[in-house]
Design a protein around this motif. Sequence first.
Motif, PDB file in Angstrom:
ATOM      1  N   THR A  43       0.831  -1.208   0.000  1.00  0.00           N
ATOM      2  CA  THR A  43       0.000   0.000   0.000  1.00  0.00           C
ATOM      3  C   THR A  43       0.863   1.254   0.000  1.00  0.00           C
ATOM      4  O   THR A  43       0.571   2.227  -0.700  1.00  0.00           O
ATOM      5  CB  THR A  43      -0.928   0.005   1.219  1.00  0.00           C
ATOM      6  N   MET A  44       1.924   1.238   0.782  1.00  0.00           N
ATOM      7  CA  MET A  44       2.832   2.380   0.844  1.00  0.00           C
ATOM      8  C   MET A  44       3.501   2.612  -0.505  1.00  0.00           C
ATOM      9  O   MET A  44       3.655   3.747  -0.956  1.00  0.00           O
ATOM     10  CB  MET A  44       3.903   2.157   1.929  1.00  0.00           C
ATOM     11  N   ILE A  45       3.889   1.488  -1.153  1.00  0.00           N
ATOM     12  CA  ILE A  45       4.521   1.609  -2.468  1.00  0.00           C
ATOM     13  C   ILE A  45       3.534   2.205  -3.469  1.00  0.00           C
ATOM     14  O   ILE A  45       3.873   3.104  -4.245  1.00  0.00           O
ATOM     15  CB  ILE A  45       5.033   0.236  -2.959  1.00  0.00           C
ATOM     16  N   ASP A  46       2.286   1.680  -3.442  1.00  0.00           N
ATOM     17  CA  ASP A  46       1.255   2.218  -4.335  1.00  0.00           C
ATOM     18  C   ASP A  46       1.002   3.690  -4.052  1.00  0.00           C
ATOM     19  O   ASP A  46       0.829   4.499  -4.975  1.00  0.00           O
ATOM     20  CB  ASP A  46      -0.056   1.427  -4.171  1.00  0.00           C
ATOM     21  N   PHE A  47       0.972   4.016  -2.758  1.00  0.00           N
ATOM     22  CA  PHE A  47       0.730   5.400  -2.355  1.00  0.00           C
ATOM     23  C   PHE A  47       1.857   6.311  -2.853  1.00  0.00           C
ATOM     24  O   PHE A  47       1.618   7.403  -3.378  1.00  0.00           O
ATOM     25  CB  PHE A  47       0.608   5.474  -0.837  1.00  0.00           C
ATOM     26  N   GLU A  48       3.094   5.822  -2.705  1.00  0.00           N
ATOM     27  CA  GLU A  48       4.239   6.591  -3.162  1.00  0.00           C
ATOM     28  C   GLU A  48       4.213   6.758  -4.684  1.00  0.00           C
ATOM     29  O   GLU A  48       4.529   7.831  -5.214  1.00  0.00           O
ATOM     30  CB  GLU A  48       5.542   5.919  -2.724  1.00  0.00           C
ATOM     31  N   ASN A  49       3.818   5.674  -5.380  1.00  0.00           N
ATOM     32  CA  ASN A  49       3.707   5.758  -6.844  1.00  0.00           C
ATOM     33  C   ASN A  49       2.642   6.766  -7.255  1.00  0.00           C
ATOM     34  O   ASN A  49       2.811   7.528  -8.220  1.00  0.00           O
ATOM     35  CB  ASN A  49       3.370   4.379  -7.426  1.00  0.00           C
ATOM     36  N   GLU A  50       1.530   6.720  -6.521  1.00  0.00           N
ATOM     37  CA  GLU A  50       0.444   7.649  -6.822  1.00  0.00           C
ATOM     38  C   GLU A  50       0.888   9.095  -6.590  1.00  0.00           C
ATOM     39  O   GLU A  50       0.590   9.997  -7.388  1.00  0.00           O
ATOM     40  CB  GLU A  50      -0.768   7.326  -5.944  1.00  0.00           C
ATOM     41  N   ILE A  51       1.629   9.291  -5.477  1.00  0.00           N
ATOM     42  CA  ILE A  51       2.144  10.633  -5.183  1.00  0.00           C
ATOM     43  C   ILE A  51       3.096  11.083  -6.288  1.00  0.00           C
ATOM     44  O   ILE A  51       3.071  12.242  -6.733  1.00  0.00           O
ATOM     45  CB  ILE A  51       2.858  10.651  -3.815  1.00  0.00           C
ATOM     46  N   GLU A  52       3.937  10.147  -6.734  1.00  0.00           N
ATOM     47  CA  GLU A  52       4.887  10.476  -7.794  1.00  0.00           C
ATOM     48  C   GLU A  52       4.150  10.863  -9.079  1.00  0.00           C
ATOM     49  O   GLU A  52       4.521  11.837  -9.756  1.00  0.00           O
ATOM     50  CB  GLU A  52       5.801   9.287  -8.053  1.00  0.00           C
ATOM     51  N   THR A  55       2.633  14.189  -8.645  1.00  0.00           N
ATOM     52  CA  THR A  55       3.691  15.194  -8.675  1.00  0.00           C
ATOM     53  C   THR A  55       4.073  15.516 -10.112  1.00  0.00           C
ATOM     54  O   THR A  55       4.269  16.680 -10.487  1.00  0.00           O
ATOM     55  CB  THR A  55       4.928  14.703  -7.912  1.00  0.00           C
ATOM     56  N   ILE A  56       4.168  14.460 -10.942  1.00  0.00           N
ATOM     57  CA  ILE A  56       4.497  14.653 -12.363  1.00  0.00           C
ATOM     58  C   ILE A  56       3.408  15.468 -13.046  1.00  0.00           C
ATOM     59  O   ILE A  56       3.686  16.391 -13.824  1.00  0.00           O
ATOM     60  CB  ILE A  56       4.672  13.292 -13.063  1.00  0.00           C
ATOM     61  N   ILE A  57       2.127  15.114 -12.745  1.00  0.00           N
ATOM     62  CA  ILE A  57       1.004  15.842 -13.335  1.00  0.00           C
ATOM     63  C   ILE A  57       1.032  17.304 -12.926  1.00  0.00           C
ATOM     64  O   ILE A  57       0.840  18.215 -13.739  1.00  0.00           O
ATOM     65  CB  ILE A  57      -0.330  15.193 -12.919  1.00  0.00           C
ATOM     66  N   ILE A  58       1.287  17.544 -11.624  1.00  0.00           N
ATOM     67  CA  ILE A  58       1.363  18.922 -11.118  1.00  0.00           C
ATOM     68  C   ILE A  58       2.484  19.678 -11.794  1.00  0.00           C
ATOM     69  O   ILE A  58       2.333  20.843 -12.195  1.00  0.00           O
ATOM     70  CB  ILE A  58       1.542  18.924  -9.584  1.00  0.00           C
TER      71      ILE A  58
END
Length: 319
Positions: A43-52, A55-58
């Motif tokens: 879940t943490m990995i998925d969360f980090e991927n989602e954040i990444e 971040t790219i979109i932003i």
Amino acid sequence: MDSTNLMVLFVFCILVIVIYIQYKKISKINKIFSLSNQETTATMIDFENEIEKKTIIIDKKEEFISNQSNQMQILKQKYENEIRDLKSYYKGIEGRLRNFGEINTHNILVDLKTELVKNEEIKPNQMLIMSNVFVPYRDKDGKLVSRQIDHLLLMSSGAVAIESKYWQGNIMYGVSKSKAKEFGFILEKLYPKNKMDDESTIIFTENFETNSEKDNKSIESLNVLSYGDPSGQVKSAAATLSRLFKGHGEKAWVTPVIFFNNKNKKFMNYSSSKEPFVILDEKSLREFLIDKIKHKNEFSEEQLRRMEKIVKDVNYLNN
């Protein structure tokens, strides 16, 4: 085996069983904890991927906004440069005072509108009158120049550009070298570079002079005045304004008209062109405009106001 030993053995067996049960529970708890850790890690990995990803979109959005901002700055600068050029150009324009012929035509147009509104044939906003209009454009070399229109009518039936000519004398309008016949030498002298079918306008006027050597008697002479191609001028002005309207989303063709409004004239029309419309007196001008406004209804009052604003925005930037 005595009873004491049996009791000890029994107790030992009980302890072994209890320990085994506890071991099983602890193993199960450890397994659940391990699975939980794995799920949490995933879940943490998925969360980090989602954040990444976000971040790219932003970052991309910020880059897009930055690019758009730069484009807006470029467009703004370009617009400001255009405004500056127009202002500078208009400051250099002189001689905007209308002559008598233009004032006379303006009064005719105002009187006609007043009459049509009073008779409820049109509404006030269905005939807008603008005088002494300058329409800027850039020539083939990119230089800012302009076309001048004496009178512009914006009507529900369309737009009309009127060029007033307060000329008197014998007017030969639209004459060319091929049509001039016995007057051909005059055109050859005035317009040596003209082709045989190029149209021009010349005026013959009388002139009286006093000759002191002949007992102060007045002698009559004839002046020949050259006026180039007034029809080409008004057609070019109308076409320039039509392009201006089109560039602002209004498809309105401007009809060119030349109004020769001096009564002291003899007019000869040699032109073979259908445009501009040539009108020689007030009655004919009124009839022409009344016929035009009654037989068409292409533009709404809102469109006419937009067209008026388009002209004002480019014509009065220095005001």
